[in-house]
Design an enzyme around this catalytic site. Structure first.
Site, mmCIF file in Angstrom:
data_model
loop_
_atom_site.group_PDB
_atom_site.id
_atom_site.type_symbol
_atom_site.label_atom_id
_atom_site.label_comp_id
_atom_site.label_asym_id
_atom_site.label_seq_id
_atom_site.Cartn_x
_atom_site.Cartn_y
_atom_site.Cartn_z
ATOM 1 N N ASP A 1 -17.735 -1.006 5.795
ATOM 2 C CA ASP A 1 -17.866 -2.141 6.808
ATOM 3 C C ASP A 1 -19.342 -2.094 7.416
ATOM 4 O OD1 ASP A 1 -17.414 -4.122 8.885
ATOM 5 O OD2 ASP A 1 -17.417 -2.384 10.246
ATOM 6 N N ASP B 1 -14.126 0.326 11.364
ATOM 7 C CA ASP B 1 -13.990 0.656 12.618
ATOM 8 C C ASP B 1 -13.296 -0.452 13.405
ATOM 9 O OD1 ASP B 1 -16.279 -1.039 12.937
ATOM 10 O OD2 ASP B 1 -16.847 0.074 14.811
ATOM 11 N N ASP C 1 -11.180 -4.916 10.319
ATOM 12 C CA ASP C 1 -11.049 -3.940 9.186
ATOM 13 C C ASP C 1 -9.624 -3.567 8.894
ATOM 14 O OD1 ASP C 1 -13.987 -3.801 8.836
ATOM 15 O OD2 ASP C 1 -13.997 -2.386 10.283
#
Length: 639
Positions: free
Chosen positions: A313, A507, A511
């Site tokens: 990410d 995080d 996600d």
């Protein structure tokens, strides 16, 4: 949880029995403690095994209970108690992980508000449950409220923090025609939103469903011995029964026949194979734990060791997750310090994240941040104030047509958020704000590329320009931007269908589905959202990305040790079983060989506890050598 309580009681009784035995207490004392350990840790696996028998299946849990009882009947009560403790603890860990996943999914659904303000046709307001909203309804979202439903803005302008859904580091300006999502946080303006999806079909609800589904699928992942437990258990039971029935049918004496069958049950029990698998993985987990990395299970550690590609990410993972001033472009005779001081003074009363970054940058440069008069804010556009007699406007480039377009376009093309500064009607300058890269991100990406033999992938919900800027800085070529949570999970599945075993690092809430879908998921615990932390298999508690390559290298070494241990344990079992079937294996020798192999594989695995193992795991090696080694270990493990 009951499973945890029983496993804890079993472990405590086992420890007490071992202490009493070592202290020379009377045999009835430590026998009683060991048998109590049997009862505490074994009743549930025994019950589950009996239920499985009703369905005409046989599992290792029941075999372990039978083997433990058989060990006790021939005086080897310690061996049986150890077996019970191992399986009780394993069951408790699985129960805890399942429960926490369920709780995290429920917490996710709490992101969306329970109630919303519905606007009727006569423009009157009524508060209704979000679940009662229908497609086409118009709801009012006041400043600071969470959006109640997925929909389209029909009137109003505001900044909406949608990091929980898209992962964007900065609030997005929403105008009529723009889409908003349930659970995102409105800024300073009021919005009227036409509902596009009912509550059960919202993006946040779909995230919860995907997490639950993917986590349930992952719970079925098994270690080596569990993947063959049905056939192995059946073979051992059939073998033990045959060793009793066949000799007795030919007139053999009952007692030696039964002793041979019990010896077979003991030496064929997979204690050593269980310990061959667990200690290396648990030692690697403990080694990582001392360095701020929480690996939730041995299954996760094993899965991480199989990784062939890492997907990142962006916001909060490769970047710090908050805006920073990158550059000041002065215009029309102004200098940088003057532009920044005027902007910071005007923005000081504002609560916008960009305002905080501008004020902080001015203070870091030691510039004066004066009190502003006549402050006013226009949602989605910017602020106006008077600073030392100068009328200052700070905000979006759309606030003024007097700015040259080329520098604005250049800064935006580089992935920056551009803020214009106007002083007494004159273009004073441009401020470029970015989500700053973590200082260790580029090195981490390079080391992971070396370890896996494949370049990492960037999966982000942010804009393509911002994603490209970060990707170029860290050396990632495969960039997939503008992804909603379901698209991130789909991208992970696409990589898996291409033959990769995917390690995802993230995080945020957006996600979570991808973390659950990936073969192994890593969450950053320092700033990570609770759902991501709960869904992930591994949590980097201290937000130190540099630990990731070390952990990946250590997990691969742990897998190689597991393969070696399984080979040792299986060889010893094969030799002892063959001896028992072909000749006459003395029970003490069988127990000694069986326990000896158990000790050997346990000690071999515990070598990974050493600090040197962590340091060696993170050393850089040539990609070709690393890839070949990993492919070899993977092939061996599969075999």
């Amino acid at each position: 949880m009951p499973e945890v309580r029983w496993a804890t009681a079993s472990l405590a009784l086992f420890a007490a029995g071992g202490a009493a035995q070592l202290a020379g207490a009377p045999a009835p004392v430590w026998w009683a403690l060991y048998l109590a350990c049997y009862a505490a840790g074994g009743w549930e696996p025994a019950l589950a095994g009996l239920r499985a028998l009703r369905e005409r299946t046989l599992d290792v849990d029941l075999l372990m209970v039978v083997a433990a009882i058989a060990a006790a009947t021939i005086g080897q009560v310690f061996d049986g108690a150890l077996l019970i403790v191992i399986f009780a603890t394993s069951g408790a860990v699985e129960a805890v992980v399942t429960r926490r996943t369920e709780e995290s999914v429920r917490a996710l659904l709490d992101l969306a508000p329970d109630r919303a303000t519905l606007l009727r046709d006569d423009d009157t307001e009524v508060t209704v449950p979000v679940a009662d909203l229908a497609v086409g309804d118009v709801v009012l979202v006041r400043p600071g409220e969470r959006v109640g439903a997925d929909g389209v803005v029909v009137s109003g302008i505001s900044e909406v923090d949608q990091a929980s859904i898209t992962g964007e580091g900065l609030p997005a300006t929403k105008r009529p025609g723009d889409e908003v999502f349930a659970g995102t946080v409105n800024g300073t303006g009021a919005l009227r939103v036409a509902v596009q999806r009912v509550a059960a079909e919202s993006v946040v609800a779909r995230i919860a469903a995907m997490v639950e589904e993917a986590s349930a699928g992952k719970a079925r992942t098994q270690l080596f011995i569990e993947r063959v437990e049905q056939r192995y258990s059946m073979a051992v039971v059939v073998g033990a029964l045959a060793l009793v029935a066949i000799p007795l049918a030919f007139g053999a004496a009952f007692e030696p026949t039964l002793l041979r069958a019990m010896t077979f049950m003991i030496v064929a029990s997979p204690c050593a194979i269980v310990l061959a698998t667990m200690p290396p993985l648990l030692a690697a987990i403990a080694n990582g734990g001392r360095r701020g990395v929480l690996v939730k299970s041995a299954v996760a550690m094993e899965a991480m060791g199989r990784t062939t590609v890492v997907a990142f990410d962006k916001t909060g993972t490769l970047t710090e997750g908050r805006p920073h001033l990158e550059s000041v472009t002065p215009l029309d005779g102004f200098d940088e310090d003057t532009v920044l001081a005027l902007a910071a003074s005007a923005e000081r009363p504002s609560e916008h994240p960009l305002a905080g970054a501008i004020v902080q940058a001015a203070r870091e440069r030691g510039l004066p941040v004066a009190d502003a008069a006549d402050f006013s804010s226009v949602p989605g556009r910017g602020v106006r104030a008077t600073v030392g007699g100068t009328a200052v406007v700070v905000g979006s480039p759309t606030m003024s047509d007097g700015f040259p377009e080329a520098p604005v376009a250049r800064l935006e093309a580089d992935g920056a958020t551009v803020v214009v500064v106007i002083a007494d009607g004159r273009p004073a300058g441009l401020l470029a704000l970015v989500d700053r890269l973590r200082p260790d991100a580029a090195d981490t990406v390079a080391r992971l590329a070396e370890l896996t033999g494949n370049p990492p992938v960037l999966l982000t919900g942010d804009h393509p320009a911002a994603a490209a800027r970060v990707a170029d800085a860290v050396g990632i070529a495969d960039v997939r931007a503008g992804l909603l949570p379901d698209a991130k999970a789909a991208a992970v599945r696409e990589l898996q269908e291409a033959g990769h075993r995917v390690l995802l690092v993230g995080d945020g809430v957006n996600d979570a589905p991808a973390l659950a879908t990936a073969d192994a998921g890593v969450a950053l615990g320092g700033r990570g959202i609770a759902l991501a932390v709960e869904t992930a298999d591994i949590v980097i508690v201290r937000d130190d990305l540099t630990t990731l390559p070390n952990l990946l290298g250590l997990s691969r070494r742990a897998r190689r040790v597991v393969v070696a241990n399984v080979t040792i344990a299986a060889t010893v079992i094969a030799v002892l079983v063959t001896w028992d079937l072909v000749g006459t294996l003395p029970l003490p020798l069988g127990v000694a060989g069986h326990e000896g192999s158990t000790v050997v594989v346990a000690l071999n695995g515990l070598r990974l506890l050493r600090a040197a193992a962590w340091r060696r795991a993170g050393r850089r090696r040539p990609v070709s050598a690393q890839t070949g080694s990993d492919q070899g270990s993977s092939a061996s493990a599969s075999t």
